[in-house]
Design a protein around this motif. Structure first.
Motif, mmCIF file in Angstrom:
data_model
loop_
_atom_site.group_PDB
_atom_site.id
_atom_site.type_symbol
_atom_site.label_atom_id
_atom_site.label_comp_id
_atom_site.label_asym_id
_atom_site.label_seq_id
_atom_site.Cartn_x
_atom_site.Cartn_y
_atom_site.Cartn_z
ATOM 1 N N ARG A 56 0.870 -1.160 -0.029
ATOM 2 C CA ARG A 56 0.073 0.053 0.020
ATOM 3 C C ARG A 56 0.637 1.168 0.027
ATOM 4 N NH1 ARG A 56 -3.457 -2.906 3.825
ATOM 5 N NH2 ARG A 56 -2.365 -1.557 5.571
ATOM 6 N N VAL A 57 1.713 1.342 0.712
ATOM 7 C CA VAL A 57 3.040 2.299 0.743
ATOM 8 C C VAL A 57 3.454 2.485 -0.393
ATOM 9 C CG1 VAL A 57 4.921 3.415 1.990
ATOM 10 C CG2 VAL A 57 3.226 2.081 3.568
ATOM 11 N N LEU A 58 4.065 1.505 -1.130
ATOM 12 C CA LEU A 58 4.714 1.611 -2.498
ATOM 13 C C LEU A 58 3.739 1.982 -3.445
ATOM 14 C CD1 LEU A 58 6.674 -1.640 -2.227
ATOM 15 C CD2 LEU A 58 7.478 0.598 -1.997
ATOM 16 N N SER A 59 2.593 1.512 -3.444
ATOM 17 C CA SER A 59 1.405 2.072 -4.302
ATOM 18 C C SER A 59 1.340 3.380 -4.059
ATOM 19 C CB SER A 59 0.151 1.166 -3.838
ATOM 20 O OG SER A 59 -0.993 1.653 -4.965
ATOM 21 N N LYS A 60 1.104 4.064 -3.024
ATOM 22 C CA LYS A 60 0.921 5.632 -2.726
ATOM 23 C C LYS A 60 2.119 6.172 -3.218
ATOM 24 C CE LYS A 60 -1.834 6.262 -0.199
ATOM 25 N NZ LYS A 60 -3.460 6.701 -0.521
ATOM 26 N N ILE A 61 3.470 5.687 -3.050
ATOM 27 C CA ILE A 61 4.499 6.378 -3.431
ATOM 28 C C ILE A 61 4.635 6.448 -4.973
ATOM 29 C CG2 ILE A 61 6.932 6.321 -3.814
ATOM 30 C CD1 ILE A 61 7.210 5.122 -0.781
ATOM 31 N N ASP A 78 1.751 6.350 -7.055
ATOM 32 C CA ASP A 78 0.737 7.665 -7.426
ATOM 33 C C ASP A 78 1.246 8.836 -7.029
ATOM 34 O OD1 ASP A 78 -1.111 5.655 -8.138
ATOM 35 O OD2 ASP A 78 -2.029 5.394 -6.262
ATOM 36 N N ILE A 79 1.864 9.076 -6.187
ATOM 37 C CA ILE A 79 2.509 10.365 -5.894
ATOM 38 C C ILE A 79 3.395 10.856 -7.135
ATOM 39 C CG2 ILE A 79 3.999 11.907 -4.370
ATOM 40 C CD1 ILE A 79 2.738 10.571 -1.979
ATOM 41 N N GLY A 80 4.304 9.898 -7.210
ATOM 42 C CA GLY A 80 5.153 10.355 -8.424
ATOM 43 C C GLY A 80 4.512 10.234 -9.805
ATOM 44 N N TRP A 81 3.507 9.591 -9.988
ATOM 45 C CA TRP A 81 2.883 9.581 -11.264
ATOM 46 C C TRP A 81 1.916 10.889 -11.231
ATOM 47 C CZ3 TRP A 81 2.393 9.012 -16.111
ATOM 48 C CH2 TRP A 81 1.277 8.714 -16.854
ATOM 49 N N LEU A 82 1.368 11.323 -10.389
ATOM 50 C CA LEU A 82 0.521 12.340 -10.218
ATOM 51 C C LEU A 82 1.333 13.696 -10.435
ATOM 52 C CD1 LEU A 82 -2.184 14.285 -9.837
ATOM 53 C CD2 LEU A 82 -1.645 13.987 -7.360
ATOM 54 N N SER A 83 2.727 13.705 -9.828
ATOM 55 C CA SER A 83 3.636 14.948 -10.032
ATOM 56 C C SER A 83 3.961 15.036 -11.183
ATOM 57 C CB SER A 83 4.797 14.542 -9.080
ATOM 58 O OG SER A 83 4.377 14.467 -7.583
ATOM 59 N N LEU A 84 4.542 13.901 -12.031
ATOM 60 C CA LEU A 84 4.566 13.907 -13.507
ATOM 61 C C LEU A 84 3.691 14.448 -14.339
ATOM 62 C CD1 LEU A 84 6.901 13.196 -15.618
ATOM 63 C CD2 LEU A 84 5.776 10.897 -15.728
ATOM 64 N N ILE A 85 2.629 14.060 -14.225
ATOM 65 C CA ILE A 85 1.314 14.648 -15.132
ATOM 66 C C ILE A 85 1.268 15.933 -14.702
ATOM 67 C CG2 ILE A 85 -1.130 14.573 -15.427
ATOM 68 C CD1 ILE A 85 -0.799 11.464 -14.766
ATOM 69 N N VAL A 98 -7.899 10.016 -4.967
ATOM 70 C CA VAL A 98 -7.105 8.709 -5.376
ATOM 71 C C VAL A 98 -6.429 8.725 -4.125
ATOM 72 C CG1 VAL A 98 -5.706 7.800 -6.839
ATOM 73 C CG2 VAL A 98 -7.392 9.097 -7.736
ATOM 74 N N LEU A 99 -5.198 9.760 -3.920
ATOM 75 C CA LEU A 99 -4.310 9.649 -2.759
ATOM 76 C C LEU A 99 -4.988 9.258 -1.487
ATOM 77 C CD1 LEU A 99 -1.418 12.223 -4.012
ATOM 78 C CD2 LEU A 99 -1.915 9.768 -4.619
ATOM 79 N N ARG A 100 -6.000 10.196 -1.230
ATOM 80 C CA ARG A 100 -6.655 10.248 0.299
ATOM 81 C C ARG A 100 -7.474 9.252 0.445
ATOM 82 N NH1 ARG A 100 -7.955 14.750 3.768
ATOM 83 N NH2 ARG A 100 -8.582 13.849 5.727
ATOM 84 N N PHE A 156 10.789 16.854 -8.749
ATOM 85 C CA PHE A 156 9.821 17.070 -9.666
ATOM 86 C C PHE A 156 8.584 15.918 -9.503
ATOM 87 C CE2 PHE A 156 12.651 19.984 -12.015
ATOM 88 C CZ PHE A 156 11.705 21.405 -11.826
ATOM 89 N N LEU A 157 9.282 14.932 -9.278
ATOM 90 C CA LEU A 157 8.352 13.600 -9.138
ATOM 91 C C LEU A 157 7.773 13.501 -7.506
ATOM 92 C CD1 LEU A 157 10.270 11.150 -11.241
ATOM 93 C CD2 LEU A 157 8.396 12.526 -12.098
ATOM 94 N N VAL A 158 8.302 14.187 -6.598
ATOM 95 C CA VAL A 158 7.738 14.173 -5.363
ATOM 96 C C VAL A 158 7.191 15.256 -4.825
ATOM 97 C CG1 VAL A 158 8.549 13.944 -3.044
ATOM 98 C CG2 VAL A 158 9.780 12.693 -4.789
ATOM 99 N N VAL A 159 7.577 16.646 -5.278
ATOM 100 C CA VAL A 159 6.829 17.746 -4.540
ATOM 101 C C VAL A 159 5.429 18.012 -4.752
ATOM 102 C CG1 VAL A 159 7.069 20.183 -4.204
ATOM 103 C CG2 VAL A 159 9.097 18.988 -4.325
#
Length: 225
Positions: free
Chosen positions: A13-18, A20-27, A52-54, A182-185
């Protein structure tokens, strides 16, 4: 081993969340490149962060694109208005000669312009999340944003702090070349943003009507969970 790769496993679940955060940041970063799309991209960033994230509903790209298309016009209008106001106020500050120690009058004017810029920033901290949630006129969104900015002042300070931290993180990425930021913030900031923002928005959500499935189970919208 099966437990380790089980989708319900805490690690997964944690890896999936990470991810999603990276994918959302990129988009988000890609959609912000044209600049004029910044408002719509920010609206979609919050929508995906909340849904999605929350609340773990749906998928990042599907919800981002859906929100982007739905809210593009309204978000873009608001973004252009805010950007023009900031440019106008900044230009006025330059004219007043904020660094001219001999001009007290210019200093007072510059202070007034800076105060107006802060008010716009406070409004901006609410306006795009509200657009993502409420389908109403732009004038009503702006009025509600102004009301929330002062009615929930402590929340506003926290929201501005998150925005400043995110801006600093992205500036650092540009200045130092640490591309990974850029993939995190953006995604991480959007996720953190939902906690104070959802607390405020729930106060203004209309009371939901009870809906049930054919099996008699109550249907609860994701934002009411």
């Amino acid at each position: 081993m099966d437990k380790l790769f089980n989708s319900d496993n805490a690690v997964m679940r944690v890896l999936s969340k990470i991810f999603d955060i990276g994918w959302l940041s990129l988009i988000y970063v890609v959609f912000c490149v044209p600049i004029v799309t910044f408002g719509a991209a920010t609206t979609s960033l919050y929508y995906v962060s909340a849904k999605v994230l929350r609340h773990n509903r749906s998928y990042v790209w599907r919800e981002f694109w859906s929100s982007f298309k739905t809210n593009f016009k309204q978000s873009t209008i608001v973004w252009i208005i805010m950007a023009l106001l900031y440019l106008l106020l900044y230009w006025n500050i330059q004219i007043t000669g904020i660094t001219d120690e001999a001009s007290n009058y210019g200093g007072y004017l510059a202070g007034a312009y800076l105060a107006l810029m802060l008010i716009i920033a406070c409004i901006g901290s609410y306006v795009f999340p509200l657009i993502s949630r409420f389908s109403t006129k732009t004038s009503q969104i702006l009025r509600l944003s102004l009301y929330c900015a002062f009615r929930h002042f402590l929340h506003t300070i926290l929201l501005l702090a998150i925005l400043l931290a995110a801006a600093f993180g992205l500036f650092t990425a540009v200045w130092t070349g640490i591309i990974i930021l850029f993939l995190v913030v953006p995604g991480l900031a959007g996720f953190l943003y939902t906690f104070p923002m959802e607390h405020v928005m729930k106060k203004y959500m209309p009371k939901p009507e009870a809906k049930y499935t054919e099996n008699g189970e109550e249907i609860v919208e994701w934002y009411n969970e």
